[in-house]
Write a protein that holds these residues in place. Structure first.
Motif, mmCIF file in Angstrom:
data_model
loop_
_atom_site.group_PDB
_atom_site.id
_atom_site.type_symbol
_atom_site.label_atom_id
_atom_site.label_comp_id
_atom_site.label_asym_id
_atom_site.label_seq_id
_atom_site.Cartn_x
_atom_site.Cartn_y
_atom_site.Cartn_z
ATOM 1 N N VAL A 101 0.829 -1.208 0.000
ATOM 2 C CA VAL A 101 0.000 0.000 0.000
ATOM 3 C C VAL A 101 0.863 1.257 0.000
ATOM 4 N N VAL A 102 1.878 1.288 0.843
ATOM 5 C CA VAL A 102 2.663 2.514 1.019
ATOM 6 C C VAL A 102 3.685 2.684 -0.104
ATOM 7 N N VAL A 103 4.564 1.701 -0.254
ATOM 8 C CA VAL A 103 5.660 1.857 -1.217
ATOM 9 C C VAL A 103 5.156 1.723 -2.648
ATOM 10 N N ILE A 104 4.536 0.581 -2.955
ATOM 11 C CA ILE A 104 4.075 0.362 -4.331
ATOM 12 C C ILE A 104 2.932 1.309 -4.660
ATOM 13 N N GLY A 105 2.029 1.543 -3.691
ATOM 14 C CA GLY A 105 0.909 2.451 -3.954
ATOM 15 C C GLY A 105 1.377 3.858 -4.267
ATOM 16 N N MET A 106 2.348 4.381 -3.512
ATOM 17 C CA MET A 106 2.852 5.732 -3.770
ATOM 18 C C MET A 106 3.613 5.787 -5.090
ATOM 19 N N ALA A 107 4.371 4.738 -5.392
ATOM 20 C CA ALA A 107 5.090 4.716 -6.666
ATOM 21 C C ALA A 107 4.117 4.695 -7.840
ATOM 22 N N ALA A 108 3.059 3.884 -7.720
ATOM 23 C CA ALA A 108 2.065 3.830 -8.794
ATOM 24 C C ALA A 108 1.319 5.150 -8.924
ATOM 25 N N TYR A 109 1.013 5.785 -7.786
ATOM 26 C CA TYR A 109 0.348 7.090 -7.825
ATOM 27 C C TYR A 109 1.244 8.138 -8.481
ATOM 28 N N SER A 110 2.541 8.074 -8.204
ATOM 29 C CA SER A 110 3.468 9.034 -8.809
ATOM 30 C C SER A 110 3.518 8.865 -10.318
ATOM 31 N N GLN A 199 -6.320 10.348 1.004
ATOM 32 C CA GLN A 199 -7.733 10.615 1.234
ATOM 33 C C GLN A 199 -8.598 10.484 -0.021
ATOM 34 N N ILE A 200 -7.974 10.410 -1.194
ATOM 35 C CA ILE A 200 -8.760 10.269 -2.425
ATOM 36 C C ILE A 200 -8.438 8.954 -3.117
ATOM 37 N N ALA A 201 -7.152 8.749 -3.417
ATOM 38 C CA ALA A 201 -6.777 7.576 -4.205
ATOM 39 C C ALA A 201 -6.989 6.270 -3.438
ATOM 40 N N VAL A 202 -6.539 6.234 -2.183
ATOM 41 C CA VAL A 202 -6.636 4.983 -1.417
ATOM 42 C C VAL A 202 -8.086 4.576 -1.161
ATOM 43 N N PRO A 203 -8.977 5.465 -0.679
ATOM 44 C CA PRO A 203 -10.376 5.030 -0.482
ATOM 45 C C PRO A 203 -11.052 4.553 -1.761
ATOM 46 N N SER A 205 -9.589 3.105 -4.127
ATOM 47 C CA SER A 205 -8.871 1.924 -4.632
ATOM 48 C C SER A 205 -9.082 0.696 -3.760
ATOM 49 N N ILE A 206 -10.126 0.700 -2.957
ATOM 50 C CA ILE A 206 -10.409 -0.470 -2.117
ATOM 51 C C ILE A 206 -10.557 -1.743 -2.951
ATOM 52 N N PRO A 207 -11.211 -1.710 -4.124
ATOM 53 C CA PRO A 207 -11.326 -2.949 -4.903
ATOM 54 C C PRO A 207 -9.974 -3.531 -5.304
ATOM 55 N N ILE A 208 -9.071 -2.691 -5.799
ATOM 56 C CA ILE A 208 -7.787 -3.217 -6.267
ATOM 57 C C ILE A 208 -6.913 -3.625 -5.090
ATOM 58 N N PHE A 209 -6.979 -2.877 -3.979
ATOM 59 C CA PHE A 209 -6.194 -3.263 -2.812
ATOM 60 C C PHE A 209 -6.730 -4.554 -2.188
ATOM 61 N N SER A 210 -8.031 -4.762 -2.268
ATOM 62 C CA SER A 210 -8.591 -6.028 -1.795
ATOM 63 C C SER A 210 -8.113 -7.191 -2.645
ATOM 64 N N THR A 211 -8.053 -6.969 -3.948
ATOM 65 C CA THR A 211 -7.542 -8.011 -4.840
ATOM 66 C C THR A 211 -6.071 -8.293 -4.555
ATOM 67 N N GLN A 277 -13.807 -11.304 -1.282
ATOM 68 C CA GLN A 277 -14.662 -11.203 -2.456
ATOM 69 C C GLN A 277 -15.813 -10.240 -2.204
ATOM 70 N N ARG A 278 -16.355 -10.247 -0.995
ATOM 71 C CA ARG A 278 -17.452 -9.338 -0.660
ATOM 72 C C ARG A 278 -16.992 -7.885 -0.762
ATOM 73 N N PHE A 279 -15.772 -7.593 -0.309
ATOM 74 C CA PHE A 279 -15.261 -6.224 -0.379
ATOM 75 C C PHE A 279 -14.975 -5.829 -1.831
ATOM 76 N N ILE A 280 -14.516 -6.781 -2.641
ATOM 77 C CA ILE A 280 -14.225 -6.465 -4.033
ATOM 78 C C ILE A 280 -15.495 -6.099 -4.780
ATOM 79 N N ILE A 281 -16.545 -6.908 -4.597
ATOM 80 C CA ILE A 281 -17.805 -6.652 -5.287
ATOM 81 C C ILE A 281 -18.417 -5.346 -4.794
ATOM 82 N N GLY A 282 -18.362 -5.107 -3.476
ATOM 83 C CA GLY A 282 -18.879 -3.841 -2.956
ATOM 84 C C GLY A 282 -18.077 -2.648 -3.405
#
Length: 291
Positions: A101-110, A199-203, A205-211, A277-282
């Protein structure tokens, strides 16, 4: 009159013989695939509640013919310190997830949202690493961790988890699909890029982070080779390594006890997958800008 959504095939298509034959063939293939996937699971569960002579009987029987021996699970639980190995596995998973979430997520966001120079070249270089066989960098990673003095510690898992090119490109592709108006509105309100990410990208991105959590958990739960290389203390082993060294290679352990331990280790990943799976679908209903 209630309207029904039309699929690929309508009821009129099934009036043709070749459509029925092709459809029946695909159904048969699906049934065979489901059977081949579920048979090992149920076979392990049923062997876990058999007596040892019944497990070794020939011809083998799928269902227990005698009393169901649920005490096998107690014997298996007491055979090795499963809670300690479970704790090690969960620590590896949570550390890997934080790095994701932190390292790869920030790199992907950049790569997705910041005006970085040579962004396309960087993405191409990351994509090139996907074609490198993972076995080729096992020894370099091991030597680097040895030089850093991080062997026999959880950092031997957490640091490599922050350098996953596949997760990076997957997250970048998801961030690219988010509406840019959201981030522009955040910047107008004075939010920094870090705040936009948290506060924007992470909330959103719950589906992809759940995956990704399913992938990370599966790797932490099933990998035994890399832990056997970097962990030299038996009390630091994760579950998969402990099972390979103490259960699979145990010659004096009864088969029904082996199956009971394997059943206890096999069921949690299935439960985790169903829960996520429930979080991904939601999460698929998370919206962006609505016009």
């Amino acid at each position: 009159m209630k309207s029904h959504e039309r699929g690929i095939l309508s009821r009129y298509d099934f009036n043709q013989l070749h459509v029925k034959l092709i459809y029946g063939f695909f159904v048969l293939i699906t049934v065979v695939m489901v059977f081949t996937m579920l048979y090992p699971i149920f076979s392990t569960v049923f062997n876990a509640v058999k007596s040892n002579p019944e497990v070794n009987s020939f011809p083998p029987r799928f269902f227990p013919q005698e009393t169901w021996h649920f005490e096998n699970f107690i014997k298996g639980w007491n055979y090795i310190p499963l809670p300690n190995f479970l704790k090690n596995t969960l620590l590896i998973f949570f550390g890997n997830m934080v790095a994701t979430v932190v390292v790869i997520g920030m790199a992907a966001y950049s790569l997705s949202r910041l005006a970085l120079p040579k962004k396309r070249l960087l993405s191409f270089l990351f994509m090139m690493t996907l074609f490198i066989p993972p076995t080729t960098y096992l020894i370099p990673n091991f030597l680097n961790l040895q030089d850093l003095g991080l062997l026999n510690s959880y950092w031997a898992f957490w640091l490599p988890a922050g350098a996953n090119a596949y997760f990076l490109l997957l997250l970048r592709s998801f961030f690219d699909s988010l509406h840019s108006e959201l981030f522009e509105a955040g910047r107008i309100d004075g939010a920094s890029e870090l705040r936009c990410f948290l506060q924007i990208a992470v909330p959103l991105s719950i589906p992809i982070f759940s995956t990704l959590a399913i992938f990370v958990f599966s790797t932490a739960w099933n990998d035994w080779f890399w832990p056997s290389m970097v962990m030299h203390s038996e009390k630091m082993y994760p579950l998969a390594t402990a099972v390979y060294k103490f259960i699979v290679n145990a010659r004096s352990l009864n088969l029904n006890i082996k199956f009971s331990i394997l059943t206890m280790i096999m069921l949690p990943p299935i439960v985790v997958f169903l829960l996520f799976q429930r979080f991904i679908i939601g999460g698929l209903h998370l919206g962006g800008v609505k016009g």
